[in-house]
Design a protein around this motif. Structure first.
Motif: not given
Length: 226
Positions: A27-30, A85-89
């Motif tokens: 993930d960019q900008d995260t 916990t997994i986040l949605p894309q």
């Protein structure tokens, strides 16, 4: 551009943390900050090997760990994510769109539990209903909040349990709580270990005890089944 900082409190999460971080690694900008609470397994080593920032909280306990991560965060938005916990894309787009509404100060996602039992589908429905109608999502739904609001609130209260519940009750006073229609996928390990009925009864007992003023230490013992 709005920047999101994801804060992940961990304690002995060697069996889960790699899977969670792989979902975020590109993930960019995260910004991702893992905050360890004194793990005795190889959690810290696994995070370091992935090149993810990990820090050790000066004080153990999820509330303290999340507050410490927030103190180090450089993002405009804070997203508190459990280590199982997994986040949605599309989580970044969803969060920024929801928070673009000036009335919205924070929110969370709907919940999905990664076990097949039909009884858990009922639990999910009730959780998502509660979240929307009472604006009371819990921590396993990946709470997000504007950093400025979080700092103005003084962060999470120093509680050993129910810190997410208490935080959301205070957050509601600052503005609207948004619940995204997308779902996070959380581990059903506690449901699997104790059984759906017993886990549900313990959870409701803790909530009732909280409202009745039962001490946090006693609530922790109930949570641990003691």
């Amino acid at each position: 551009m709005t920047k999101i900082t994801i804060i992940i409190p961990v304690l002995n999460e060697e069996n889960n943390i790699t899977k969670i971080l792989k979902n975020l690694q590109n993930d960019q900008d995260t910004e991702v900050i893992v905050v360890d609470g004194g793990s005795q397994d190889i959690t810290v080593q696994l995070v370091e090997e992935m090149g993810i920032k990990i820090v050790v909280s000066p004080q153990a306990g999820r509330a303290f760990q999340m507050n410490y991560g927030a103190l180090l965060a450089t993002g405009d938005i804070l997203l508190f994510l459990h280590a199982d916990t997994i986040l949605p894309q599309e989580y970044k787009t969803i969060i920024t769109n929801l928070l673009s509404d000036k009335k919205v100060v924070g929110g969370a996602f709907e919940l999905k539990i990664d076990l097949p039992q039909f009884s858990l589908r009922i639990i999910e429905t009730l959780v998502n209903w509660r979240s929307r109608f009472f604006s009371l999502p819990y921590g396993d739904q990946a709470i997000f909040v504007k950093k400025s609001i979080f700092e103005g609130m003084g962060g999470f209260s120093a509680l050993p349990i129910m810190e997410d519940f208490e935080f959301m009750q205070r957050l509601k006073k600052y503005g609207k709580i948004a619940i995204a229609s997308a779902k996070v996928i959380t581990s059903g390990r506690r449901w699997q270990k104790l059984g759906v009925l017993q886990t549900t009864l313990i959870n409701q007992k803790i909530i009732l005890g909280y409202y009745l003023g039962v001490s946090p230490d006693t609530l922790v013992r109930w949570y641990k089944g003691k």
